[in-house]
Design a protein around this motif. Structure first.
Motif, PDB file in Angstrom:
ATOM      1  N   GLY A 485       0.829  -1.208   0.000  1.00  0.00           N
ATOM      2  CA  GLY A 485       0.000   0.000   0.000  1.00  0.00           C
ATOM      3  C   GLY A 485       0.860   1.254   0.000  1.00  0.00           C
ATOM      4  O   GLY A 485       0.594   2.210  -0.739  1.00  0.00           O
ATOM      5  N   VAL A 490      -1.055   4.315  -1.435  1.00  0.00           N
ATOM      6  CA  VAL A 490      -2.422   4.225  -0.902  1.00  0.00           C
ATOM      7  C   VAL A 490      -2.336   4.348   0.608  1.00  0.00           C
ATOM      8  O   VAL A 490      -1.607   3.591   1.256  1.00  0.00           O
ATOM      9  CB  VAL A 490      -3.079   2.893  -1.300  1.00  0.00           C
ATOM     10  N   PRO A 494      -5.457  -0.646   7.874  1.00  0.00           N
ATOM     11  CA  PRO A 494      -6.119  -1.957   7.964  1.00  0.00           C
ATOM     12  C   PRO A 494      -7.596  -1.838   8.359  1.00  0.00           C
ATOM     13  O   PRO A 494      -8.426  -2.593   7.876  1.00  0.00           O
ATOM     14  CB  PRO A 494      -5.313  -2.676   9.039  1.00  0.00           C
ATOM     15  N   TYR A 497      -9.517  -1.125   5.338  1.00  0.00           N
ATOM     16  CA  TYR A 497      -9.701  -2.305   4.491  1.00  0.00           C
ATOM     17  C   TYR A 497     -10.679  -3.302   5.121  1.00  0.00           C
ATOM     18  O   TYR A 497     -11.452  -3.953   4.424  1.00  0.00           O
ATOM     19  CB  TYR A 497      -8.359  -2.987   4.209  1.00  0.00           C
ATOM     20  N   LEU A 498     -10.595  -3.369   6.454  1.00  0.00           N
ATOM     21  CA  LEU A 498     -11.540  -4.262   7.131  1.00  0.00           C
ATOM     22  C   LEU A 498     -12.978  -3.787   6.867  1.00  0.00           C
ATOM     23  O   LEU A 498     -13.870  -4.582   6.558  1.00  0.00           O
ATOM     24  CB  LEU A 498     -11.244  -4.279   8.640  1.00  0.00           C
ATOM     25  N   ILE A 500     -13.923  -2.021   4.317  1.00  0.00           N
ATOM     26  CA  ILE A 500     -14.241  -2.273   2.900  1.00  0.00           C
ATOM     27  C   ILE A 500     -14.635  -3.749   2.723  1.00  0.00           C
ATOM     28  O   ILE A 500     -15.597  -4.071   2.033  1.00  0.00           O
ATOM     29  CB  ILE A 500     -13.037  -1.916   2.007  1.00  0.00           C
ATOM     30  N   ALA A 501     -13.829  -4.613   3.353  1.00  0.00           N
ATOM     31  CA  ALA A 501     -14.095  -6.051   3.216  1.00  0.00           C
ATOM     32  C   ALA A 501     -15.495  -6.376   3.715  1.00  0.00           C
ATOM     33  O   ALA A 501     -16.238  -7.119   3.079  1.00  0.00           O
ATOM     34  CB  ALA A 501     -13.044  -6.850   3.994  1.00  0.00           C
ATOM     35  N   ARG A 504     -17.998  -4.687   1.172  1.00  0.00           N
ATOM     36  CA  ARG A 504     -18.104  -5.235  -0.176  1.00  0.00           C
ATOM     37  C   ARG A 504     -18.485  -6.714  -0.198  1.00  0.00           C
ATOM     38  O   ARG A 504     -18.907  -7.232  -1.219  1.00  0.00           O
ATOM     39  CB  ARG A 504     -16.768  -5.094  -0.908  1.00  0.00           C
ATOM     40  N   SER A 506     -17.285 -10.789   0.920  1.00  0.00           N
ATOM     41  CA  SER A 506     -16.092 -11.600   0.718  1.00  0.00           C
ATOM     42  C   SER A 506     -16.504 -13.053   0.574  1.00  0.00           C
ATOM     43  O   SER A 506     -17.654 -13.407   0.827  1.00  0.00           O
ATOM     44  CB  SER A 506     -15.156 -11.456   1.923  1.00  0.00           C
ATOM     45  N   ARG A 507     -15.545 -13.831   0.189  1.00  0.00           N
ATOM     46  CA  ARG A 507     -15.834 -15.264   0.066  1.00  0.00           C
ATOM     47  C   ARG A 507     -16.237 -15.848   1.412  1.00  0.00           C
ATOM     48  O   ARG A 507     -17.052 -16.755   1.498  1.00  0.00           O
ATOM     49  CB  ARG A 507     -14.607 -16.008  -0.477  1.00  0.00           C
ATOM     50  N   LEU A 508     -15.586 -15.295   2.460  1.00  0.00           N
ATOM     51  CA  LEU A 508     -15.921 -15.787   3.796  1.00  0.00           C
ATOM     52  C   LEU A 508     -17.384 -15.519   4.099  1.00  0.00           C
ATOM     53  O   LEU A 508     -18.113 -16.399   4.573  1.00  0.00           O
ATOM     54  CB  LEU A 508     -15.027 -15.092   4.821  1.00  0.00           C
TER      55      LEU A 508
ATOM     56  N   LEU B 257      -5.892  -3.354  -3.438  1.00  0.00           N
ATOM     57  CA  LEU B 257      -5.451  -3.574  -2.052  1.00  0.00           C
ATOM     58  C   LEU B 257      -6.612  -4.016  -1.164  1.00  0.00           C
ATOM     59  O   LEU B 257      -6.461  -4.891  -0.303  1.00  0.00           O
ATOM     60  CB  LEU B 257      -4.815  -2.291  -1.508  1.00  0.00           C
ATOM     61  N   TRP B 261      -6.476  -7.569   0.568  1.00  0.00           N
ATOM     62  CA  TRP B 261      -6.554  -7.543   2.029  1.00  0.00           C
ATOM     63  C   TRP B 261      -7.718  -8.439   2.484  1.00  0.00           C
ATOM     64  O   TRP B 261      -7.588  -9.251   3.398  1.00  0.00           O
ATOM     65  CB  TRP B 261      -6.775  -6.094   2.483  1.00  0.00           C
ATOM     66  N   ARG B 262      -8.831  -8.279   1.782  1.00  0.00           N
ATOM     67  CA  ARG B 262     -10.000  -9.097   2.105  1.00  0.00           C
ATOM     68  C   ARG B 262      -9.726 -10.589   1.828  1.00  0.00           C
ATOM     69  O   ARG B 262     -10.080 -11.462   2.628  1.00  0.00           O
ATOM     70  CB  ARG B 262     -11.181  -8.629   1.247  1.00  0.00           C
ATOM     71  N   ASP B 266      -9.875 -13.526   4.462  1.00  0.00           N
ATOM     72  CA  ASP B 266     -10.673 -14.726   4.188  1.00  0.00           C
ATOM     73  C   ASP B 266      -9.835 -15.996   4.355  1.00  0.00           C
ATOM     74  O   ASP B 266     -10.240 -16.948   5.045  1.00  0.00           O
ATOM     75  CB  ASP B 266     -11.155 -14.692   2.728  1.00  0.00           C
TER      76      ASP B 266
END
Lengths: 749, 314
Positions: A485, A490, A494, A497-498, A500-501, A504, A506-508, B257, B261-262, B266
């Motif tokens: 990053g 960028v 973290p 990003y957490l 964002i994850a 958005r 996630s697969r999880l 990123l 990151w995700r 995961d």
């Protein structure tokens, strides 16, 4: 070096010897630079079965607790251990115990190519009954499959008895009623006497299979150790594999700082420190203490266990005999505990191995009084640094204690002779050396894949990363992403990003959503099945009612059928009798018919014979009449024959005279007499005379023969006539057959 | 006048593959009858085992021996350096050329804006599986190579994102001058993609010439010698590196990123260790990425535009 230590329990949740020692060893290994991950099963309320939680300890090692309940399924436990290995990536796996973990753990390590060692603290590698004590607290040998099979059944029996709680494999006689104790003893020692005996063949087979599994797992290990020489010898013999003795160390330093105990002018302070378990013989110690003179000694007991009934029983007994109940203790508090104890008693009823408390006592220069077993003889030098008494003998223990109380100088000598003990650090160093050896040997024995040379450096990097524990790998990635990053300019953190994850997706999250859907579906299915089950139950009840009604009808029908059966049986019997009688009558009739036929034939023959006889009588009458005539004729004929015979006799006489005359004449002629002058006949004249003589003689002989023949004919005729008159056959038949209607008639003949 | 071509085949001890492809290549050159055409086999075994074998069977083929096994990219460069023809046809020994494949490719390079000419590459020799219809996509913050299927697979020359490294025609001197493939992508995979993106980015083009047909019996070389998981690790590592090399917008960088990151989160939570290993392998080469970005030629097309124009359906 990363090592996975595997053990069945760990403080603060389990505090007996092996568990406490493993915790100490983990710390000592960490101090030697080893990354230690301990794998321990534990009941964790609120967590799913086999959920795993990692916890860091201050002295540089960590434990992964795996959530279990009761006896976990071996395959699930093995899978949980496999996941632990995949995550933690140890270089070597060190098994301290496999209780509640299972033999599958060895296989999981093997599958991952990891070197393994087992350090035995008891007989678990050979026997599930790892103390080699039957439930009635009697000992058996490690090779005794029969005893093990009976132990399995005995525990099954005890599991069904209320009021003994989690009895930890053994019971005291007083815990059971007389009948139950008798059944238990019969099951363990006799050939019959319990219904469970029928299950012995299956139990034997199961024990045999389990033994094979254990031997297989033990053989698969790269190295095997035992904490006493005695155990090493016994396990080696039982498992057919070399077992090396390696003494365990203890954290001796804080104990070594204790002042020597002094016993003058106060009661002897006796201590028990260990698990409150039956096979540890706490009750023996309390029984012995009860025999001591009041005021001469004090007893304090430290420890605990999950065998709650026994713990409570011992606590009550301690109060009864005036002993102090110290209860559970923390290993860190051991120096303080030993400060107030003069002598440690180890009253174990099992064969023991290498009790840590003995070494801890020695480190604190406290003599030990222990049950005499091959293993305690290794640890305690009888009469030098401690005293051994006969196993399970409370009276003997009381006597030993009395002697010690009476002889203060003896106590001082024993305390002075207490040996130095191996430190946990020394043990850790030995293990590190062993780990190094095992890892080197495994690497040397593992062939490297033949890769093109330009790939080797990449492959090495790849393998290095693969060998890193998951959390460390993750940490590296996170750190690298931070650098990425920065390089890209960028500035997000973290946390960004957490967010964002989470925002958005996630697969999880997809997976969890999918799992949730699957769970919903399963829940619905379960609900539907539950409803279906209820419906089935209702239908089952209806069917049960119907079945009951039908059963009653069936019973009635059966009863009727039985009645019919009985009636029919009686009928059958009568019919059989009648048939037999009928058959008999038929046979009799046939016999009568046959006899009647014979009689008829006989009668007919008799009639015919009679008829014939009548005819015969008539003919005989006629014949007799003829014969009478013949007799008369014959008598006349006899008379003529007599006359003729007389004539013939006369003729014969005459002939004889003639012959004699002829012979005389012939002789005279031959001598010269006769017509010629005697002696003057010529030869031809003589020959003629002879010829004439012969002829005359022949004529006379012929006449004689004729006469004789005539006489024979006359005789034969007379005899034939007689036979006809009085023949044998007629006379016999006339005598044999009485004339019908007149049986009294005399036979004719 | 047709340009001469050097067919350079880096090879390990793949005797069976060479026995199959060399006669076809030699026949092609003979049919072309262009002065200066040549065939070189680069012996990448590091043990010079191919020389005598090839001398015996194909005396017209030159053999260049590497002193050590260096991998496809460096071996190709060594062969290109030893060659003399104007163009270089880089060829894997698991490629089976069909007759007439070479001249149409050489003709394509007559266009100075075409940097790389790709034959139609039939995967495993199947007409319906065209490996050369490659395109790039950024999906969910990550770079993906996709296969594009034109409605017609007729004879028109089409733009493609890159040419398969084992079957591509380039200008030899330019290739040598730029040092061959970028070593960032060692040991293998995505070096050809990188070459294609680099040309597109510099304003040039990469095209597929459908008249030229080869069959690619994929993994005939690497797959036979390298464990699958190691091949996969190299692919995934280089997928990251490729994107990192060309990311040129802050927005894309942020999205990427966030995505990686995700993905790391995961993988970490779900215990998918392999994915973490791939990321870690790539992240260990960040300095290499930095160097590669610095070495890039002046950008004519931004990366986003490259994705649009380097598409068989564009």
């Amino acid at each position: 070096m990363r090592v996975a230590l595997v053990v069945h329990g760990l403080p603060p949740h389990a505090r007996t010897g092996v568990e406490t020692h493993t915790a100490a060893l983990a710390g000592a290994l960490a101090a030697e630079g080893v990354a230690v991950e301990v794998f321990v099963p534990r009941f964790m309320p609120g967590l799913a079965l086999f959920a795993q939680r990692r916890e860091d300890f201050d002295d540089g090692w960590a434990v992964t607790w795996v959530s279990v309940q009761d006896e976990p399924a071996p395959e699930d436990m093995a899978a949980a251990f496999g996941a632990f290995l995949d995550r933690e990536r140890p270089d070597v796996v060190h098994f301290q115990h496999l209780l509640r973990i299972g033999l599958g753990a060895v296989d999981e390590a093997q599958k991952r190519g990891l070197p393994t060692l087992y350090n035995a603290h008891d007989f678990y590698p050979a026997r599930d009954t790892y103390t080699l004590m039957r439930p009635d607290l009697t000992a058996f040998e490690s090779g005794d499959d029969e005893a093990e099979a009976r132990c399995v059944l005995a525990r099954r029996f005890l599991d069904g008895i209320d009021g003994i709680g989690d009895y930890h494999g053994t019971v005291l006689e007083r815990q059971l009623n007389g009948e139950a104790w008798g059944t238990l003893r019969a099951l363990l020692h006799d050939d019959d006497g319990s219904p469970l005996h029928a299950e012995l063949p299956a139990a034997r087979a199961a024990v045999g299979e389990r033994g094979k599994l254990k031997r297989g797992a033990f053989a698969a290990l790269d190295a095997r150790f035992a904490t006493s020489r005695f155990l090493a010898r016994r396990l080696s013999a039982a498992m057919g594999r070399a077992v090396e003795w390696r003494a365990s160390g203890i954290d001796a330093e804080p104990l070594g700082r204790l002042q020597p105990a002094r016993v003058s002018e106060r009661p002897l302070r006796i201590g028990y420190v260990g698990g409150i378990l039956k096979h540890k013989g706490v009750h023996v110690l309390l029984d012995a203490f009860a025999q001591l003179e009041p005021g001469t000694a004090e007893l304090i007991l430290y420890g605990d266990s999950g065998d709650r009934p026994y713990v409570l029983d011992m606590r009550a007994r301690a109060a009864e005999v005036g002993a102090v109940w110290g209860g559970p203790f923390d290993q860190d508090g051991l120096p303080a505990i030993l400060t107030d104890i003069d002598v440690i008693v180890v009253p174990s009823l099992w064969s023991e191995n290498a009790p840590f408390v003995i070494r801890e006592a020695f480190a604190a220069r406290r003599p030990v009084i222990a049950s005499r077993t091959p293993a305690t003889e290794e640890s305690v030098r009888d009469g030098e640094d401690g005293i051994l008494f006969p196993l399970g003998d409370a009276n003997a223990l009381a006597e030993v204690l009395r002697e010690l109380i009476a002889d203060e100088s003896r106590y001082a000598r024993l305390a002075l002779a207490c040996p130095s003990v191996k430190s946990i650090a020394a043990e850790a160093r030995e293990w590190v050396a062993t780990y190094d050896e095992l890892v080197r040997a495994r690497r040397a024995a593992t062939p490297k894949p033949a890769l093109p040379a330009h790939l080797e450096s990449f492959a090495a990097r790849y393998e290095a990363l693969r060998s890193v524990p998951t959390r460390e790998l993750f940490s590296r990635v996170m750190e690298g992403l931070g650098r990425l990053g920065s390089a890209m300019g960028v500035a997000a953190s973290p946390e960004d990003y957490l967010a964002i994850a989470v925002g958005r997706g996630s697969r999880l999250r997809d997976g969890l959503t999918e799992d949730a859907r699957a769970i919903d579906w399963l829940t619905r299915s379960v609900r539907e099945q539950e409803e279906a089950r209820k419906e089935l139950e209702e239908r089952s009840v209806w069917y049960a009612d119907q079945t009951s009604g039908l059963q009653q009808s069936l019973d009635a029908l059966e009863r009727e059928r039985d009645w019919h059966k009985e009636t029919r049986a009686a009928d059958e019997e009568s019919r059989s009798a009648l048939d037999a009688a009928l058959e008999e009558a038929r046979n009799a009739l046939a016999a009568l018919e046959e006899e009647r036929g014979w009689l008829k034939e006989t009668l007919e023959a008799g009639n015919e014979e009679l008829e014939w006889l009548r005819g015969r009588v008539d003919s005989l009458d006629e014949e007799r009449t003829g014969l009478l005539v013949d007799r008369e004729a014959l008598e006349g004929h006899f008379q003529s024959l007599g006359a003729e015979l007389e004539q013939l006799t006369s003729n014969d006489k005459w002939l004889r005279g003639e012959i004699a005359e002829l012979v005389r004449g012939l002789g005279a002629d031959l001598r010269g007499g006769g017509a010629s002058e005697p002696g003057t006949l010529t030869t031809p004249e003589i020959s003629d005379a002879l010829t004439a003589g012969r002829r005359g003689l022949a004529r006379i002989v012929d006449e004689l023969a004729w006469r004789r023949k005539e006489m024979a004919v006359v005789r034969s005729a007379s005899e034939g006539l007689f036979q006809r008159v009085v023949g044998g056959s007629l006379a016999y038949r006339a005598r044999s057959w009485p004339v019908e209607g007149n049986p009294e008639q005399e036979p004719r003949g | 006048m047709s340009q001469s071509v050097a067919v350079v085949i880096p090879s390990l001890a793949d005797f069976e593959l060479l026995e199959r492809c060399l006669p076809l290549v030699l026949a092609e050159l003979e049919a072309r009858d262009v002065a200066g055409d040549e065939v070189l086999v680069v012996d990448d075994t590091g043990e010079a085992v191919l020389g005598a074998w090839i001398e015996e069977r194909c005396p017209n083929v030159r053999v260049v021996a590497c002193e050590a096994n260096v991998g496809f990219g460096p071996a190709l460069l060594k062969g290109a350096e030893a060659a003399e023809a104007e163009h270089l046809f880089a060829m894997n020994p698991d490629v089976v050329p069909r007759p007439g494949f070479l001249s149409p490719l050489a003709s394509a390079l007559a266009d100075s804006e075409v940097a790389v000419a790709s034959p139609r590459v039939l995967l495993q020799g199947e007409e319906s599986r065209i490996e050369s219809h490659s395109a790039l996509r950024v999906e969910d913050g990550s770079l993906r190579v996709v296969e594009r299927r034109p409605e017609s697979t007729g004879g028109a020359v089409r733009p493609v994102a890159f040419a398969v490294g084992g079957a591509m025609l380039v200008r030899r001197e330019e290739f040598v001058r730029r040092g061959g493939f970028d070593p960032l992508f060692a040991p293998f995979y995505f070096e050809d993609t990188d070459l294609g993106i680099d040309e597109w980015r510099a304003g040039l083009r990469v095209v597929e010439v459908p008249e030229a047909v080869v069959e690619h019996h994929h993994r005939g070389t690497i797959g036979a010698r390298v464990p699958e998981e190691l091949v996969q690790a190299a692919i995934e590592k280089n997928r990251y590196l490729l994107y990192w090399k060309y990311l040129d917008s802050r927005r894309d960088a942020h999205d990427h990123l966030a995505a990686i990151w995700r993905d790391a989160l995961d993988a970490g939570v779900a215990g998918r260790r392999e994915e973490l290993v791939w990321m870690a392998l790539a992240l260990e080469e960040l300095s290499g990425v930095h160097s590669a970005r610095k070495a890039l030629r002046a950008r004519v097309r931004p990366f986003g535009e490259v994705l649009r124009v380097a598409d068989p359906l564009a």
